[in-house]
Design an enzyme around this catalytic site. Structure first.
Site, mmCIF file in Angstrom:
data_model
loop_
_atom_site.group_PDB
_atom_site.id
_atom_site.type_symbol
_atom_site.label_atom_id
_atom_site.label_comp_id
_atom_site.label_asym_id
_atom_site.label_seq_id
_atom_site.Cartn_x
_atom_site.Cartn_y
_atom_site.Cartn_z
ATOM 1 N N PHE A 268 -34.080 19.036 -9.911
ATOM 2 C CA PHE A 268 -33.708 17.716 -9.387
ATOM 3 C C PHE A 268 -32.227 17.512 -9.628
ATOM 4 O O PHE A 268 -31.757 17.524 -10.771
ATOM 5 C CB PHE A 268 -34.487 16.578 -10.069
ATOM 6 C CG PHE A 268 -34.237 15.237 -9.417
ATOM 7 C CD1 PHE A 268 -35.143 14.699 -8.510
ATOM 8 C CD2 PHE A 268 -33.070 14.523 -9.670
ATOM 9 C CE1 PHE A 268 -34.899 13.473 -7.880
ATOM 10 C CE2 PHE A 268 -32.814 13.302 -9.041
ATOM 11 C CZ PHE A 268 -33.736 12.780 -8.154
ATOM 12 N N ASP B 224 -25.946 21.005 -14.597
ATOM 13 C CA ASP B 224 -26.204 19.581 -14.382
ATOM 14 C C ASP B 224 -26.791 18.999 -15.669
ATOM 15 O O ASP B 224 -27.958 19.200 -15.976
ATOM 16 C CB ASP B 224 -27.174 19.434 -13.196
ATOM 17 C CG ASP B 224 -27.600 17.994 -12.949
ATOM 18 O OD1 ASP B 224 -27.363 17.135 -13.811
ATOM 19 O OD2 ASP B 224 -28.196 17.740 -11.884
ATOM 20 N N LYS C 296 -26.184 8.985 -16.562
ATOM 21 C CA LYS C 296 -27.228 8.406 -17.439
ATOM 22 C C LYS C 296 -26.683 7.943 -18.799
ATOM 23 O O LYS C 296 -25.921 7.009 -18.850
ATOM 24 C CB LYS C 296 -28.384 9.401 -17.589
ATOM 25 C CG LYS C 296 -29.161 9.582 -16.265
ATOM 26 C CD LYS C 296 -30.509 10.169 -16.502
ATOM 27 C CE LYS C 296 -31.263 10.516 -15.243
ATOM 28 N NZ LYS C 296 -32.250 9.512 -14.840
ATOM 29 N N THR D 261 -13.691 5.072 -3.193
ATOM 30 C CA THR D 261 -13.017 3.824 -3.557
ATOM 31 C C THR D 261 -12.923 3.667 -5.076
ATOM 32 O O THR D 261 -11.832 3.541 -5.630
ATOM 33 C CB THR D 261 -13.782 2.599 -3.002
ATOM 34 O OG1 THR D 261 -13.967 2.779 -1.604
ATOM 35 C CG2 THR D 261 -13.011 1.310 -3.281
HETATM 36 O O1 PSZ Z 1 -36.575 9.310 -8.750
HETATM 37 C C1 PSZ Z 1 -35.346 9.440 -8.943
HETATM 38 O O2 PSZ Z 1 -34.468 9.286 -8.095
HETATM 39 C C2 PSZ Z 1 -34.919 9.862 -10.279
HETATM 40 S S1 PSZ Z 1 -35.904 9.701 -11.568
HETATM 41 C C3 PSZ Z 1 -34.814 10.466 -12.577
HETATM 42 C C4 PSZ Z 1 -33.726 10.842 -11.924
HETATM 43 C C5 PSZ Z 1 -33.771 10.484 -10.604
HETATM 44 N N1 PSZ Z 1 -32.751 11.559 -12.501
HETATM 45 C C6 PSZ Z 1 -31.507 11.686 -11.916
HETATM 46 C C7 PSZ Z 1 -30.792 12.973 -11.954
HETATM 47 C C8 PSZ Z 1 -31.173 14.008 -12.821
HETATM 48 O O3 PSZ Z 1 -32.180 13.872 -13.677
HETATM 49 C C9 PSZ Z 1 -30.450 15.209 -12.790
HETATM 50 C C10 PSZ Z 1 -30.801 16.328 -13.705
HETATM 51 N N2 PSZ Z 1 -29.435 15.349 -11.921
HETATM 52 C C11 PSZ Z 1 -29.065 14.379 -11.086
HETATM 53 C C12 PSZ Z 1 -29.724 13.169 -11.073
HETATM 54 C C13 PSZ Z 1 -29.270 12.111 -10.154
HETATM 55 O O4 PSZ Z 1 -28.714 11.062 -10.854
HETATM 56 P P1 PSZ Z 1 -28.700 9.594 -10.263
HETATM 57 O O5 PSZ Z 1 -30.109 9.117 -10.198
HETATM 58 O O6 PSZ Z 1 -27.849 8.842 -11.213
HETATM 59 O O7 PSZ Z 1 -28.092 9.671 -8.928
#
Ligand code: PSZ
Length: 489
Positions: free
Chosen positions: A207, A316, A347, A371
């Site tokens: 992810f 990541d 996070k 921006t």
């Molecule tokens: O369902 C969702 O969109 C979720 S639940 C947990 C996440 C997203 N985690 C975000 C995440 C991550 O765990 C890793 C390893 N890389 C990138 C992301 C994306 O981060 P955000 O959500 O801040 O864009």
């Protein structure tokens, strides 16, 4: 009774051999969870969900929180339920709720102005910005020379991917920074050579975000991807280990080797296809995909393979970064030959962004730009967070508390055969349940007993507490976990 968390902090010392970790219980933090409604969400939350749904999709809402009353490791909802929160806003509240040092940040007039006067950082940064970047973000750099701030995890990855491509092309051009007329005109109509055929290698179960570029490297759940066009990029197998690790060393090593062989094949295949791999993207522990670990040796070899093919190596750390694994960055556990080329975060880090080496520094302005380019007020919060980590030796505490939680979970897995494969580092831990339905039931029943956890992948229950989790919280967590498992029997 709710008390203001600002004035008193009760200091507790954790005796830990020669080193002491001091940890704090915030005044007003409940001593145990309290669930007062017969159903969750309770009536007030239900009404608000109805309200919200009339203006936006809201079926993912679990309950409405009362962020006035939430404190430390406990979140309180609008119906008066208080939960021990070991999920912490999907792994993103580093010090729990209403931490006094975080609240203090915006009591300072200068900091408040940095919050209110939000700049376009790429063009009109605050005077303090260069020094703050050095003092705060660069003080915890994983051995990389530069950093860029961004808004969230997805956009950190999105922009980091672009850096990987730009660097790969720079090398292909023989370090020339001028572009040909043909490149400049073809990129405008999404055609090569300006918009080149290049790929990124990612892993099954990964992810990395939901935006258009990152989604092509996300492979955790179909519902995230369905209906959205995607790049045809290589997707490699991520090791799947047997637990306990120490009883399956040979098989797990073979699993690593099998995956590594397939990765080399994919490099070759995509080279042949005319879409060479410009970068490799990997999480140190696959989080959304089911808390899947890979060995330090796997990561070491993967980095070597990436180097061999001239591909950038991106780690990541959006979910793993910020200390919950017992080190600031999870990949520090891997003893890599050298730092990754790029490492993304968000996070617990409060600001999104990525570190990169100088090879991955964009050659011209406006190639990586938007921006806001982050938000100075988030860096001020990060500064406060890191001071608390240092002052209270929280990484040490994470290791002690994590060990206690892990051994408690190991005892549970002996007692209750429906759970298995306890794993993870620090307090960044998980356990598998035989089926998805049972897993969901356990997570739901834990919530009814006042403990918030999360699912990941098809089978895992994951624990993602803040860095302020203490041993007495673990006692409560394990007690409720046992009760839930007993009731299933
Ligand atoms: O369902 C969702 O969109 C979720 S639940 C947990 C996440 C997203 N985690 C975000 C995440 C991550 O765990 C890793 C390893 N890389 C990138 C992301 C994306 O981060 P955000 O959500 O801040 O864009």
């Amino acid at each position: 009774m709710w008390m203001k968390p600002v004035s008193t902090i009760v200091q507790h010392a954790l005796k830990t051999g020669s080193v002491r970790a001091t940890s704090t219980i915030l005044a007003g933090e409940p001593t145990e969870p309290k669930v007062v409604t017969s159903e969750i969400p309770g009536p007030k939350s239900k009404q608000l969900i109805g309200d919200l749904d009339s203006v936006t999709q809201s079926s993912s809402v679990q309950f409405f929180a009362d962020y006035e009353k939430s404190i430390g490791n406990y979140i309180t909802d609008v119906d008066g339920n208080s939960y021990l929160d070991v999920f912490m806003q999907i792994s993103s509240m580093p010090l729990g709720y209403n931490h006094p040092d975080m609240l203090e940040v915006f009591r300072n007039e200068e900091n408040l102005k940095a919050l209110v006067n939000r700049p376009a950082l790429g063009s009109f940064p605050n005077e303090f910005w260069p020094q703050k970047l050095k003092d705060v973000l660069m003080s915890i750099s994983p051995g990389l020379d530069n950093v860029m701030t961004m808004m969230c995890g997805s956009c950190s990855n999105e922009n980091a991917y672009k850096c990987l491509f730009m660097t790969y092309r720079k090398h292909q051009r023989g370090e020339k920074i001028e572009f040909s007329d043909e490149e400049l005109s073809s990129c405008m109509i999404n055609k090569p050579p300006g918009a080149p055929n290049l790929s990124l290698l990612s892993f099954k179960g990964a992810f990395h975000g939901r935006t258009m570029g990152t989604l092509s490297t996300t492979h955790s759940k179909a519902i995230h991807k369905i209906d959205i066009p995607a790049f045809d990029w290589p997707i490699a197998p991520f090791p799947k280990y047997k637990y306990p690790l120490e009883e399956h060393i040979r098989e797990n090593k073979q699993e690593d080797e099998k995956c590594l062989v397939r990765i080399e094949e994919l490099f070759e295949e995509f080279n042949k296809k005319g879409s060479p791999v410009a970068g490799v993207i990997i999480e140190p522990i696959q989080s959304e995909g089911g808390d899947n670990e890979a060995s330090p040796e796997f990561f070491q070899q993967l980095q070597r393979t990436s180097k061999k093919y001239g591909a950038g190596f991106l780690i990541d750390e959006v979910q793993t970064g910020g200390g919950a694994t017992g080190k600031m960055w999870c990949h520090e556990h891997f003893n890599l030959d050298s730092p990754p080329d790029v490492m993304t975060f968000s996070k617990k880090m409060l600001t999104g962004g990525f570190y990169h080496n100088l090879d991955h520094k964009p050659s011209q302005s406006y190639r990586i730009y938007n921006t806001w380019m982050g938000d100075p007020s988030k860096l001020l919060l990060l500064e406060a967070f890191l001071k608390v980590v240092k002052k209270q030796n929280l990484l040490h505490q994470v290791n002690i508390v994590g060990d206690k939680l892990k051994s408690g979970l190991h005892e549970c897995e002996k007692e209750f055969p429906i759970i298995n494969s306890v794993r993870g580092r620090g307090t960044f831990l998980a356990v598998n349940v035989e089926t998805t339905a049972l897993r969901d039931k356990i997570v739901g029943n834990l919530k009814k007993k006042g403990v918030l956890t999360g699912g990941s992948g098809d089978q895992a229950i994951r624990f993602r507490p803040s860095l302020t989790l203490q041993e007495h919280h673990v006692d409560i967590l394990l007690d409720r976990f046992r009760k839930v498992l007993k009731e299933l029997k």
